[in-house]
Design a protein around this motif. Structure first.
Motif, short mmCIF file in Angstrom:
data_model
loop_
_atom_site.label_atom_id
_atom_site.label_comp_id
_atom_site.label_asym_id
_atom_site.label_seq_id
_atom_site.Cartn_x
_atom_site.Cartn_y
_atom_site.Cartn_z
N TRP A 73 0.84 -1.21 0.00
CA TRP A 73 0.00 0.00 0.00
C TRP A 73 0.87 1.26 0.00
CZ3 TRP A 73 -4.38 -0.30 -2.02
CH2 TRP A 73 -5.26 -1.34 -1.78
N ASN A 74 2.01 1.23 0.67
CA ASN A 74 2.94 2.36 0.63
C ASN A 74 3.46 2.59 -0.79
OD1 ASN A 74 2.66 2.92 3.35
ND2 ASN A 74 4.45 1.73 3.94
N GLU A 75 3.77 1.48 -1.46
CA GLU A 75 4.22 1.57 -2.85
C GLU A 75 3.10 2.14 -3.73
OE1 GLU A 75 5.67 -1.47 -6.39
OE2 GLU A 75 5.79 -2.13 -4.31
N TYR A 76 1.89 1.71 -3.48
CA TYR A 76 0.73 2.21 -4.21
C TYR A 76 0.61 3.73 -4.04
CZ TYR A 76 -4.22 2.86 -5.44
OH TYR A 76 -5.39 3.30 -6.00
N GLN A 77 0.73 4.19 -2.80
CA GLN A 77 0.62 5.61 -2.52
C GLN A 77 1.75 6.40 -3.18
OE1 GLN A 77 -1.75 7.33 -1.29
NE2 GLN A 77 -3.01 5.67 -0.52
N ALA A 78 2.96 5.85 -3.15
CA ALA A 78 4.10 6.53 -3.77
C ALA A 78 3.88 6.67 -5.28
CB ALA A 78 5.40 5.78 -3.48
N ASP A 79 3.40 5.59 -5.91
CA ASP A 79 3.12 5.66 -7.35
C ASP A 79 2.01 6.66 -7.64
OD1 ASP A 79 5.08 3.84 -7.97
OD2 ASP A 79 3.71 2.12 -8.09
N SER A 80 1.04 6.74 -6.76
CA SER A 80 -0.05 7.69 -6.93
C SER A 80 0.47 9.12 -6.86
CB SER A 80 -1.12 7.46 -5.85
OG SER A 80 -2.15 8.41 -5.98
N LEU A 81 1.33 9.39 -5.90
CA LEU A 81 1.91 10.73 -5.78
C LEU A 81 2.74 11.09 -7.01
CD1 LEU A 81 2.98 10.79 -2.03
CD2 LEU A 81 1.19 12.16 -3.11
N LYS A 82 3.57 10.13 -7.46
CA LYS A 82 4.37 10.40 -8.65
C LYS A 82 3.47 10.68 -9.86
CE LYS A 82 7.10 6.91 -9.22
NZ LYS A 82 8.14 5.89 -9.40
N ARG A 83 2.42 9.90 -10.01
CA ARG A 83 1.50 10.08 -11.14
C ARG A 83 0.88 11.47 -11.09
NH1 ARG A 83 -3.82 9.24 -11.50
NH2 ARG A 83 -3.88 7.98 -9.62
N HIS A 84 0.46 11.90 -9.90
CA HIS A 84 -0.15 13.22 -9.77
C HIS A 84 0.86 14.32 -10.10
CE1 HIS A 84 -4.05 11.96 -8.50
NE2 HIS A 84 -3.59 11.30 -7.44
N ILE A 85 2.10 14.15 -9.69
CA ILE A 85 3.14 15.13 -10.00
C ILE A 85 3.35 15.22 -11.51
CG2 ILE A 85 5.62 15.60 -9.82
CD1 ILE A 85 5.39 14.54 -6.90
N TYR A 86 3.38 14.05 -12.18
CA TYR A 86 3.54 14.05 -13.63
C TYR A 86 2.33 14.70 -14.31
CZ TYR A 86 7.61 10.97 -13.33
OH TYR A 86 8.84 10.45 -13.08
N GLU A 87 1.15 14.47 -13.81
CA GLU A 87 -0.05 15.08 -14.39
C GLU A 87 -0.01 16.60 -14.24
OE1 GLU A 87 -3.19 13.00 -12.36
OE2 GLU A 87 -3.16 11.34 -13.78
N ILE A 88 0.46 17.08 -13.10
CA ILE A 88 0.58 18.52 -12.88
C ILE A 88 1.63 19.10 -13.82
CG2 ILE A 88 1.35 20.29 -11.23
CD1 ILE A 88 0.07 18.48 -9.03
N ALA A 89 2.76 18.38 -13.93
CA ALA A 89 3.83 18.84 -14.83
C ALA A 89 3.36 18.84 -16.28
CB ALA A 89 5.06 17.96 -14.66
N ALA A 90 2.60 17.83 -16.67
CA ALA A 90 2.10 17.75 -18.05
C ALA A 90 1.16 18.91 -18.34
CB ALA A 90 1.40 16.43 -18.27
N ALA A 91 0.35 19.24 -17.37
CA ALA A 91 -0.58 20.35 -17.56
C ALA A 91 0.17 21.68 -17.65
CB ALA A 91 -1.59 20.40 -16.41
N ALA A 92 1.26 21.82 -16.91
CA ALA A 92 2.01 23.06 -16.90
C ALA A 92 2.90 23.20 -18.13
CB ALA A 92 2.87 23.14 -15.65
N GLN A 93 3.39 22.09 -18.65
CA GLN A 93 4.30 22.13 -19.80
C GLN A 93 3.74 21.26 -20.92
OE1 GLN A 93 8.18 20.96 -18.63
NE2 GLN A 93 8.35 22.48 -17.00
N SER A 94 2.90 21.79 -21.68
CA SER A 94 2.23 21.00 -22.72
C SER A 94 3.18 20.47 -23.78
CB SER A 94 1.10 21.82 -23.36
OG SER A 94 1.65 23.00 -23.93
N GLY A 95 4.36 21.01 -23.91
CA GLY A 95 5.31 20.56 -24.92
C GLY A 95 5.87 19.17 -24.64
N LYS A 96 6.01 18.76 -23.38
CA LYS A 96 6.58 17.46 -23.03
C LYS A 96 5.50 16.49 -22.57
CE LYS A 96 11.08 19.17 -21.64
NZ LYS A 96 12.12 19.09 -20.65
N ILE A 97 4.33 16.68 -23.06
CA ILE A 97 3.19 15.89 -22.60
C ILE A 97 3.39 14.39 -22.86
CG2 ILE A 97 1.35 15.56 -24.31
CD1 ILE A 97 -0.38 17.28 -22.55
N GLN A 98 4.01 14.01 -23.99
CA GLN A 98 4.20 12.59 -24.30
C GLN A 98 5.14 11.92 -23.30
OE1 GLN A 98 5.41 12.55 -28.39
NE2 GLN A 98 3.28 12.57 -29.14
#
Length: 189
Positions: A73-98
């Motif tokens: 479950w800790n690993e699950y939460q860590a992956d969730s946090l990383k995913r959310h960070i990537y989603e925020i970064a993708a929204a902020a920098q549309s050029g590196k979305i892929q």
């Protein structure tokens, strides 16, 4: 000194043999009762120890399974946090979305695996806890059985000393109840 049911059964059998040499039919019958009760007490005592050990082992295994679930479950939460960070970064920098979409996909896969591992570990924990409870119940029933049978042995000794049948009948009754508890320890669960 440790409680050794097998040694006690042997000692009671020896006492019964000595009493049988007195050639008194009552003493011989009670001596046989003592020997039978001693064997029953040894069996119940040994199985009581085994079941107690199994209860502890299963409980320990349940704790280990819970630790595995917690780690997953800790690993699950860590992956969730990383995913959310990537989603925020993708929204902020549309050029590196892929690049971010690839990482988001990896984290979703990692989360799915972590969830599956955690749920499997929780199922294992629950199974181990149920098994531990079964062994603990058996242990308690066997403790009662061994105690009643041992009291029956003591009453048999009193029957020999006092030459009173009422003590002998009481001893056999306690032995029968102890045998019943012994059987119930495995049948009722």
């Amino acid at each position: 000194m440790a409680h050794d049911p097998a040694l006690e059964a042997h000692e009671h059998a020896e006492h019964a043999e000595h009493a049988a040499h007195a050639r008194d039919p009552f003493i011989a019958k009670v001596s046989i009762t003592v020997a039978v009760l001693a064997v029953m007490a040894a069996a119940a005592g040994s199985l009581e120890t085994v079941e107690g050990g199994r209860a502890i082992t299963e409980s320990s295994e349940a704790v280990l399974a819970q630790d595995k679930a917690t780690d997953s479950w800790n690993e699950y939460q860590a992956d969730s946090l990383k995913r959310h960070i990537y989603e925020i970064a993708a929204a902020a920098q549309s050029g590196k979305i892929q690049d971010y979409q690839r990482e988001i996909g990896k984290d979703r896969e990692g989360q799915a695996k972590a969830r599956e591992k955690a749920e499997d570990a929780e199922k294992d924990r629950d199974l181990r806890l149920r098994e531990s409870a079964v062994h603990e119940r058996r242990h308690h029933w066997l403790t009662g059985a061994a105690t009643l049978i041992e009291i029956g042995i003591a009453l048999s000794t009193v029957a020999i000393i006092t030459a009173r049948r009422s003590f002998w009948f009481s001893a056999m009754g306690l032995g029968a109840v102890g045998a019943g508890l012994f059987a119930l320890s495995y049948l009722a669960i």
